[in-house]
Design a protein around this motif. Structure first.
Motif, PDB file in Angstrom:
ATOM      1  N   THR A  17      -7.540   5.329   4.443  1.00 27.28           N
ATOM      2  CA  THR A  17      -7.647   4.303   3.412  1.00 27.28           C
ATOM      3  C   THR A  17      -6.348   4.182   2.641  1.00 27.28           C
ATOM      4  OG1 THR A  17     -10.009   4.627   3.211  1.00 27.28           O
ATOM      5  CG2 THR A  17      -8.932   3.600   1.364  1.00 27.28           C
ATOM      6  N   ALA A  18      -5.897   2.966   2.487  1.00 27.83           N
ATOM      7  CA  ALA A  18      -4.704   2.612   1.714  1.00 27.83           C
ATOM      8  C   ALA A  18      -3.425   3.222   2.276  1.00 27.83           C
ATOM      9  CB  ALA A  18      -4.876   2.979   0.244  1.00 27.83           C
ATOM     10  N   CYS A  19      -3.329   3.316   3.597  1.00 27.76           N
ATOM     11  CA  CYS A  19      -2.081   3.766   4.216  1.00 27.76           C
ATOM     12  C   CYS A  19      -1.062   2.644   4.147  1.00 27.76           C
ATOM     13  CB  CYS A  19      -2.308   4.129   5.673  1.00 27.76           C
ATOM     14  SG  CYS A  19      -3.315   5.572   5.899  1.00 27.76           S
ATOM     15  N   GLY A  20       0.174   2.993   4.041  1.00 26.94           N
ATOM     16  CA  GLY A  20       1.243   2.004   4.040  1.00 26.94           C
ATOM     17  C   GLY A  20       2.177   2.206   2.869  1.00 26.94           C
ATOM     18  N   THR A  21       3.196   1.363   2.817  1.00 24.29           N
ATOM     19  CA  THR A  21       4.178   1.468   1.743  1.00 24.29           C
ATOM     20  C   THR A  21       4.304   0.200   0.920  1.00 24.29           C
ATOM     21  OG1 THR A  21       5.915   0.835   3.289  1.00 24.29           O
ATOM     22  CG2 THR A  21       5.554   3.194   2.972  1.00 24.29           C
ATOM     23  N   THR A  22       3.753  -0.900   1.405  1.00 23.49           N
ATOM     24  CA  THR A  22       3.824  -2.151   0.652  1.00 23.49           C
ATOM     25  C   THR A  22       2.436  -2.515   0.138  1.00 23.49           C
ATOM     26  OG1 THR A  22       3.379  -3.559   2.567  1.00 23.49           O
ATOM     27  CG2 THR A  22       5.686  -2.975   2.152  1.00 23.49           C
ATOM     28  N   THR A  23       2.409  -3.422  -0.827  1.00 15.81           N
ATOM     29  CA  THR A  23       1.130  -3.865  -1.380  1.00 15.81           C
ATOM     30  C   THR A  23       0.254  -4.460  -0.287  1.00 15.81           C
ATOM     31  OG1 THR A  23       2.171  -4.323  -3.510  1.00 15.81           O
ATOM     32  CG2 THR A  23       0.052  -5.371  -3.099  1.00 15.81           C
ATOM     33  N   GLY A  24       0.833  -5.281   0.561  1.00 16.79           N
ATOM     34  CA  GLY A  24       0.062  -5.920   1.628  1.00 16.79           C
ATOM     35  C   GLY A  24      -0.497  -4.933   2.635  1.00 16.79           C
ATOM     36  N   ARG A  26      -1.096  -1.677   2.161  1.00 16.10           N
ATOM     37  CA  ARG A  26      -2.113  -0.832   1.536  1.00 16.10           C
ATOM     38  C   ARG A  26      -3.409  -1.607   1.319  1.00 16.10           C
ATOM     39  NH1 ARG A  26       2.041   2.116  -2.545  1.00 16.10           N
ATOM     40  NH2 ARG A  26       2.628   3.806  -1.144  1.00 16.10           N
ATOM     41  N   THR A  27      -3.301  -2.854   0.889  1.00 18.97           N
ATOM     42  CA  THR A  27      -4.491  -3.676   0.700  1.00 18.97           C
ATOM     43  C   THR A  27      -5.163  -3.951   2.039  1.00 18.97           C
ATOM     44  OG1 THR A  27      -3.497  -4.699  -1.247  1.00 18.97           O
ATOM     45  CG2 THR A  27      -5.352  -5.860  -0.247  1.00 18.97           C
ATOM     46  N   GLY A  28      -4.366  -4.263   3.052  1.00 17.17           N
ATOM     47  CA  GLY A  28      -4.911  -4.550   4.383  1.00 17.17           C
ATOM     48  C   GLY A  28      -5.582  -3.353   5.017  1.00 17.17           C
ATOM     49  N   SER A  29      -4.948  -2.188   4.913  1.00 22.13           N
ATOM     50  CA  SER A  29      -5.565  -1.004   5.508  1.00 22.13           C
ATOM     51  C   SER A  29      -6.819  -0.606   4.745  1.00 22.13           C
ATOM     52  CB  SER A  29      -4.574   0.161   5.572  1.00 22.13           C
ATOM     53  OG  SER A  29      -4.225   0.620   4.283  1.00 22.13           O
ATOM     54  N   GLY A  30      -6.802  -0.795   3.438  1.00 18.97           N
ATOM     55  CA  GLY A  30      -8.008  -0.527   2.655  1.00 18.97           C
ATOM     56  C   GLY A  30      -9.146  -1.451   3.053  1.00 18.97           C
ATOM     57  N   ALA A  31      -8.824  -2.733   3.277  1.00 16.84           N
ATOM     58  CA  ALA A  31      -9.846  -3.695   3.692  1.00 16.84           C
ATOM     59  C   ALA A  31     -10.386  -3.373   5.079  1.00 16.84           C
ATOM     60  CB  ALA A  31      -9.272  -5.108   3.674  1.00 16.84           C
ATOM     61  N   ALA A  32      -9.498  -2.993   5.995  1.00 15.70           N
ATOM     62  CA  ALA A  32      -9.939  -2.680   7.360  1.00 15.70           C
ATOM     63  C   ALA A  32     -10.853  -1.461   7.394  1.00 15.70           C
ATOM     64  CB  ALA A  32      -8.728  -2.450   8.261  1.00 15.70           C
ATOM     65  N   LEU A  65      -5.437  -1.367  -5.857  1.00 16.23           N
ATOM     66  CA  LEU A  65      -5.350  -0.512  -7.042  1.00 16.23           C
ATOM     67  C   LEU A  65      -4.560   0.763  -6.748  1.00 16.23           C
ATOM     68  CD1 LEU A  65      -8.936  -0.917  -8.522  1.00 16.23           C
ATOM     69  CD2 LEU A  65      -6.796  -1.914  -9.379  1.00 16.23           C
ATOM     70  N   HIS A  66      -4.737   1.308  -5.564  1.00 14.65           N
ATOM     71  CA  HIS A  66      -3.964   2.487  -5.168  1.00 14.65           C
ATOM     72  C   HIS A  66      -2.476   2.153  -5.136  1.00 14.65           C
ATOM     73  CE1 HIS A  66      -2.798   6.134  -3.101  1.00 14.65           C
ATOM     74  NE2 HIS A  66      -2.235   5.398  -2.150  1.00 14.65           N
ATOM     75  N   ASP A  67      -2.133   1.010  -4.587  1.00 12.95           N
ATOM     76  CA  ASP A  67      -0.736   0.582  -4.530  1.00 12.95           C
ATOM     77  C   ASP A  67      -0.156   0.438  -5.928  1.00 12.95           C
ATOM     78  OD1 ASP A  67       1.646  -0.680  -3.114  1.00 12.95           O
ATOM     79  OD2 ASP A  67       1.033  -2.283  -4.487  1.00 12.95           O
ATOM     80  N   GLN A  68      -0.884  -0.187  -6.815  1.00 10.30           N
ATOM     81  CA  GLN A  68      -0.392  -0.382  -8.174  1.00 10.30           C
ATOM     82  C   GLN A  68      -0.238   0.951  -8.910  1.00 10.30           C
ATOM     83  OE1 GLN A  68       0.743  -3.444  -9.351  1.00 10.30           O
ATOM     84  NE2 GLN A  68       0.482  -3.756  -7.150  1.00 10.30           N
ATOM     85  N   HIS A  69      -1.138   1.862  -8.659  1.00 16.34           N
ATOM     86  CA  HIS A  69      -1.033   3.191  -9.260  1.00 16.34           C
ATOM     87  C   HIS A  69       0.211   3.925  -8.739  1.00 16.34           C
ATOM     88  CE1 HIS A  69      -2.156   7.053 -10.923  1.00 16.34           C
ATOM     89  NE2 HIS A  69      -2.059   7.588  -9.711  1.00 16.34           N
ATOM     90  N   ARG A  70       0.446   3.846  -7.435  1.00 21.75           N
ATOM     91  CA  ARG A  70       1.624   4.512  -6.841  1.00 21.75           C
ATOM     92  C   ARG A  70       2.928   3.938  -7.385  1.00 21.75           C
ATOM     93  NH1 ARG A  70       1.133   8.815  -3.101  1.00 21.75           N
ATOM     94  NH2 ARG A  70       3.061   8.012  -2.270  1.00 21.75           N
ATOM     95  N   LYS A  71       2.910   2.639  -7.715  1.00 26.03           N
ATOM     96  CA  LYS A  71       4.099   1.995  -8.256  1.00 26.03           C
ATOM     97  C   LYS A  71       4.272   2.258  -9.752  1.00 26.03           C
ATOM     98  CE  LYS A  71       4.406  -1.744  -4.926  1.00 26.03           C
ATOM     99  NZ  LYS A  71       4.327  -3.200  -4.740  1.00 26.03           N
ATOM    100  N   GLY A  72       3.289   2.879 -10.379  1.00 22.67           N
ATOM    101  CA  GLY A  72       3.379   3.182 -11.794  1.00 22.67           C
ATOM    102  C   GLY A  72       2.909   2.080 -12.708  1.00 22.67           C
ATOM    103  N   ASN A  73       2.272   1.049 -12.152  1.00 19.64           N
ATOM    104  CA  ASN A  73       1.775  -0.059 -12.955  1.00 19.64           C
ATOM    105  C   ASN A  73       0.423   0.234 -13.599  1.00 19.64           C
ATOM    106  OD1 ASN A  73       4.047  -1.500 -12.187  1.00 19.64           O
ATOM    107  ND2 ASN A  73       3.013  -2.458 -10.458  1.00 19.64           N
ATOM    108  N   ILE A  74      -0.281   1.228 -13.083  1.00 21.35           N
ATOM    109  CA  ILE A  74      -1.589   1.628 -13.605  1.00 21.35           C
ATOM    110  C   ILE A  74      -1.546   3.132 -13.818  1.00 21.35           C
ATOM    111  CG2 ILE A  74      -4.055   1.786 -13.152  1.00 21.35           C
ATOM    112  CD1 ILE A  74      -3.793  -0.585 -11.283  1.00 21.35           C
TER     113      ILE A  74
END
Length: 75
Positions: A17-24, A26-32, A65-74
């Motif tokens: 879940t949420a693998c990847g380095t970009t927002t897209g 991470r969102t895509g892998s989470g959705a899949a 949300l995981h992506d935003q947390h990793r980027k420090g936005n949340i």
């Protein structure tokens, strides 16, 4: 055998879940993975399609949300 399949899918779900380095990605892998997990759970209740849709939505939100947390936005 059916129970083992469910366990293996859930392990894969939590691992990928949420693998990847970009927002897209991470969102895509989470959705899949959410769709796969939702279909699995939905098939137990007799409606795999609805479970997949709900799981995909929840997975996409979780991946974002995981992506935003990793980027420090949340916090």
């Amino acid at each position: 055998m059916k129970r083992l399949t469910y366990v293996l899918v859930l392990i894969a779900f939590f691992t990928l879940t949420a693998c990847g380095t970009t927002t897209g990605s991470r969102t895509g892998s989470g959705a899949a993975m959410g769709a796969a997990g939702g279909a699995l759970i939905g098939s137990m209740s007799g409606n795999a399609g609805r479970g997949a849709l709900i799981g995909a939505g929840a997975g996409a939100v979780g991946g974002y949300l995981h992506d935003q947390h990793r980027k420090g936005n949340i916090d």
